[in-house]
Write a protein that holds these residues in place. Structure first.
Motif, PDB file in Angstrom:
ATOM      1  N   MET A   1       0.830  -1.200   0.000  1.00 26.53           N
ATOM      2  CA  MET A   1       0.000   0.000   0.000  1.00 26.53           C
ATOM      3  C   MET A   1       0.868   1.256   0.000  1.00 26.53           C
ATOM      4  N   VAL A   2       0.361   2.318  -0.582  1.00 27.73           N
ATOM      5  CA  VAL A   2       1.088   3.585  -0.608  1.00 27.73           C
ATOM      6  C   VAL A   2       0.230   4.658   0.025  1.00 27.73           C
ATOM      7  N   PHE A   3       0.868   5.722   0.424  1.00 32.81           N
ATOM      8  CA  PHE A   3       0.097   6.835   0.952  1.00 32.81           C
ATOM      9  C   PHE A   3       0.624   8.132   0.367  1.00 32.81           C
ATOM     10  N   THR A   4      -0.248   9.115   0.338  1.00 36.93           N
ATOM     11  CA  THR A   4       0.101  10.413  -0.237  1.00 36.93           C
ATOM     12  C   THR A   4      -0.213  11.498   0.766  1.00 36.93           C
ATOM     13  N   GLN A   5       0.744  12.352   1.019  1.00 36.31           N
ATOM     14  CA  GLN A   5       0.517  13.500   1.888  1.00 36.31           C
ATOM     15  C   GLN A   5      -0.048  14.623   1.020  1.00 36.31           C
ATOM     16  N   ILE A   6      -1.204  15.136   1.395  1.00 38.37           N
ATOM     17  CA  ILE A   6      -1.849  16.113   0.524  1.00 38.37           C
ATOM     18  C   ILE A   6      -1.937  17.494   1.154  1.00 38.37           C
ATOM     19  N   THR A   7      -2.516  17.583   2.322  1.00 40.85           N
ATOM     20  CA  THR A   7      -2.735  18.920   2.871  1.00 40.85           C
ATOM     21  C   THR A   7      -2.804  18.896   4.375  1.00 40.85           C
ATOM     22  N   LEU A   8      -2.595  20.027   4.979  1.00 45.08           N
ATOM     23  CA  LEU A   8      -2.722  20.180   6.425  1.00 45.08           C
ATOM     24  C   LEU A   8      -3.324  21.546   6.697  1.00 45.08           C
ATOM     25  N   TYR A   9      -4.226  21.603   7.664  1.00 43.43           N
ATOM     26  CA  TYR A   9      -4.690  22.919   8.089  1.00 43.43           C
ATOM     27  C   TYR A   9      -4.821  22.935   9.601  1.00 43.43           C
ATOM     28  N   ARG A  10      -4.823  24.108  10.142  1.00 41.82           N
ATOM     29  CA  ARG A  10      -4.790  24.267  11.591  1.00 41.82           C
ATOM     30  C   ARG A  10      -5.971  25.116  12.045  1.00 41.82           C
ATOM     31  N   VAL A  21      -4.762  15.876   8.045  1.00 44.70           N
ATOM     32  CA  VAL A  21      -3.974  15.469   6.888  1.00 44.70           C
ATOM     33  C   VAL A  21      -4.785  14.462   6.080  1.00 44.70           C
ATOM     34  N   LYS A  22      -4.857  14.671   4.793  1.00 48.88           N
ATOM     35  CA  LYS A  22      -5.509  13.719   3.901  1.00 48.88           C
ATOM     36  C   LYS A  22      -4.528  12.591   3.600  1.00 48.88           C
ATOM     37  N   ILE A  23      -4.982  11.338   3.765  1.00 48.94           N
ATOM     38  CA  ILE A  23      -4.086  10.185   3.612  1.00 48.94           C
ATOM     39  C   ILE A  23      -4.692   9.172   2.643  1.00 48.94           C
ATOM     40  N   GLU A  24      -3.844   8.602   1.813  1.00 50.92           N
ATOM     41  CA  GLU A  24      -4.216   7.481   0.948  1.00 50.92           C
ATOM     42  C   GLU A  24      -3.503   6.247   1.478  1.00 50.92           C
ATOM     43  N   TYR A  25      -4.277   5.321   2.037  1.00 49.67           N
ATOM     44  CA  TYR A  25      -3.672   4.096   2.569  1.00 49.67           C
ATOM     45  C   TYR A  25      -4.779   3.044   2.617  1.00 49.67           C
ATOM     46  N   GLY A  26      -4.818   2.177   1.646  1.00 52.27           N
ATOM     47  CA  GLY A  26      -5.918   1.224   1.557  1.00 52.27           C
ATOM     48  C   GLY A  26      -7.241   1.904   1.280  1.00 52.27           C
ATOM     49  N   GLU A 134       8.226   6.423  19.633  1.00 54.83           N
ATOM     50  CA  GLU A 134       9.185   7.497  19.333  1.00 54.83           C
ATOM     51  C   GLU A 134       8.569   8.512  18.376  1.00 54.83           C
ATOM     52  N   LEU A 135       7.831   8.036  17.366  1.00 58.18           N
ATOM     53  CA  LEU A 135       7.174   8.941  16.423  1.00 58.18           C
ATOM     54  C   LEU A 135       6.149   9.832  17.129  1.00 58.18           C
ATOM     55  N   CYS A 136       5.343   9.229  18.027  1.00 60.31           N
ATOM     56  CA  CYS A 136       4.325   9.994  18.743  1.00 60.31           C
ATOM     57  C   CYS A 136       4.957  11.063  19.633  1.00 60.31           C
ATOM     58  N   GLU A 137       6.025  10.702  20.325  1.00 69.09           N
ATOM     59  CA  GLU A 137       6.699  11.668  21.194  1.00 69.09           C
ATOM     60  C   GLU A 137       7.329  12.792  20.374  1.00 69.09           C
ATOM     61  N   PHE A 138       7.863  12.443  19.216  1.00 70.57           N
ATOM     62  CA  PHE A 138       8.447  13.447  18.328  1.00 70.57           C
ATOM     63  C   PHE A 138       7.352  14.391  17.811  1.00 70.57           C
ATOM     64  N   LEU A 139       6.222  13.810  17.427  1.00 69.04           N
ATOM     65  CA  LEU A 139       5.092  14.609  16.944  1.00 69.04           C
ATOM     66  C   LEU A 139       4.615  15.575  18.023  1.00 69.04           C
ATOM     67  N   LEU A 140       4.489  15.095  19.253  1.00 70.62           N
ATOM     68  CA  LEU A 140       4.031  15.952  20.345  1.00 70.62           C
ATOM     69  C   LEU A 140       5.004  17.106  20.588  1.00 70.62           C
ATOM     70  N   SER A 141       6.296  16.799  20.606  1.00 68.76           N
ATOM     71  CA  SER A 141       7.278  17.844  20.859  1.00 68.76           C
ATOM     72  C   SER A 141       7.330  18.863  19.723  1.00 68.76           C
ATOM     73  N   GLU A 142       7.205  18.388  18.480  1.00 64.04           N
ATOM     74  CA  GLU A 142       7.245  19.304  17.339  1.00 64.04           C
ATOM     75  C   GLU A 142       5.993  20.174  17.288  1.00 64.04           C
ATOM     76  N   ILE A 161       0.004   5.914   9.699  1.00 69.38           N
ATOM     77  CA  ILE A 161       0.321   4.722   8.927  1.00 69.38           C
ATOM     78  C   ILE A 161       0.992   3.669   9.806  1.00 69.38           C
ATOM     79  N   SER A 162       1.902   4.088  10.678  1.00 75.94           N
ATOM     80  CA  SER A 162       2.574   3.140  11.564  1.00 75.94           C
ATOM     81  C   SER A 162       1.589   2.455  12.500  1.00 75.94           C
ATOM     82  N   THR A 163       0.588   3.216  12.969  1.00 74.66           N
ATOM     83  CA  THR A 163      -0.441   2.631  13.825  1.00 74.66           C
ATOM     84  C   THR A 163      -1.207   1.547  13.090  1.00 74.66           C
ATOM     85  N   LEU A 164      -1.644   1.846  11.862  1.00 78.72           N
ATOM     86  CA  LEU A 164      -2.421   0.877  11.090  1.00 78.72           C
ATOM     87  C   LEU A 164      -1.567  -0.330  10.711  1.00 78.72           C
ATOM     88  N   ARG A 165      -0.309  -0.098  10.414  1.00 76.68           N
ATOM     89  CA  ARG A 165       0.578  -1.210  10.093  1.00 76.68           C
ATOM     90  C   ARG A 165       0.784  -2.118  11.298  1.00 76.68           C
TER      91      ARG A 165
END
Length: 292
Positions: A1-10, A21-26, A134-142, A161-165
């Motif tokens: 499966m592949v995914f595409t990063q499309i957009t982000l808004y706040r 974030v719009k994601i393509e994954y399955g 590690e990804l979640c902690e990095f995301l929170l700090s960023e 994606i890592s969660t679903l995998r």
């Protein structure tokens, strides 16, 4: 499966920040990240409710409790719990060391819906592997720093994606809870009253939805809630009134009308019967609790 990063808004909602974030994954779906602000980071307490999307809750430190109907999850660092759309749940967390983020997966197309239901079922819990933690902690700090949008897009997508995998790879190694028919029928009833709390005489509609006779429906409601249909309807109206008093700027008179009462006296009497406070007293108590 592949995914595409499309957009982000706040967006900024009260004390919470939301990224999508719009994601393509399955299939295609939105992943929305919810992060508490610094002031509210240790508090994660929500009344019983349900949502239209798949909720993923990550505990990155401290302790919290997540209740999905009759199933209670004790969460600590590294734990993830997931709830499917329409499944009622609540949370309790006021640990000073609590770090919590959540991601909602919403607006899935047909293929994504099939994948998510297959992975999550009704509710599910698992322990994050070291890479996902590690990804979640990095995301929170960023997110709390000055990360640019490209970095947040990348991290958001990677966490989702890592969660679903991990869910897909874990298979039988994860705990999956599928609530039995008795629990599912309370979800149907709760959903119905939440949507039809303004309507009198809708018993036949609910009975038809559940495939029951009117008499059978009355018995089910009595068994599950210890209330009659009328009492359950009034309770749903009071719950809605309490929600409006906590989360809106409507006057008490406007709340009274919003939940179907033409008599403020009758509304005050019913509200005090359930909550032991007048509507104004209840609003003041909730504001004081929030400030403490």
């Amino acid at each position: 499966m592949v995914f595409t990063q499309i957009t982000l808004y706040r967006k900024i909602f009260s004390m919470n920040k939301t990224f999508s974030v719009k994601i393509e994954y399955g299939g295609s779906f939105l992943a929305r990240l919810h992060v508490s602000s610094e002031k509210g980071a240790s508090r994660w307490t929500e009344d019983r409710h349900c949502n239209a999307g798949y909720e993923l809750h990550y505990c990155l430190g401290g302790h919290a409790v997540f209740i999905c109907d009759r199933v209670q999850y004790e969460m600590e660092r590294g734990d993830v719990v997931l709830a499917a759309p329409g499944i009622y749940h609540s949370s309790e967390g006021n640990d000073p060391g609590l770090l919590h983020i959540s991601i909602t997966l919403c607006q899935p197309d047909f293929q994504a819906e099939k994948m998510l239901m297959g992975l999550i079922g009704t509710s599910r819990t698992f322990k994050m592997n070291s890479q996902l933690l590690e990804l979640c902690e990095f995301l929170l700090s960023e997110e709390r720093g000055e990360a640019d949008e490209a970095m947040l897009i990348s991290l958001m997508t990677s966490v989702t994606i890592s969660t679903l995998r991990q869910l897909g790879a874990a298979g039988k190694g994860t705990e999956q809870v599928v609530l039995d028919n008795r629990f599912r029928r309370t979800d149907i009833i709760d959903n119905f009253f939440e949507e039809h709390f303004m309507e009198n005489g809708a018993e036949e509609q609910l009975a038809e939805t559940m495939g029951l006779s009117r008499r059978q429906l009355m018995r089910v409601i009595s068994e599950e809630y210890g209330e009659s249909y009328r009492e359950k309807l009034l309770s749903a109206r009071m719950d809605k009134a309490a929600l409006l008093l906590r989360n809106s700027k409507l006057s008490v008179s406007e709340v009274c009308a919003a939940v179907g009462y033409t008599s403020e006296t009758a509304f005050f009497k019913q509200f005090r019967k359930k909550f032991a406070f007048t509507p104004a007293e209840y609003r003041d108590k909730m504001r004081q609790k929030l400030c403490n």
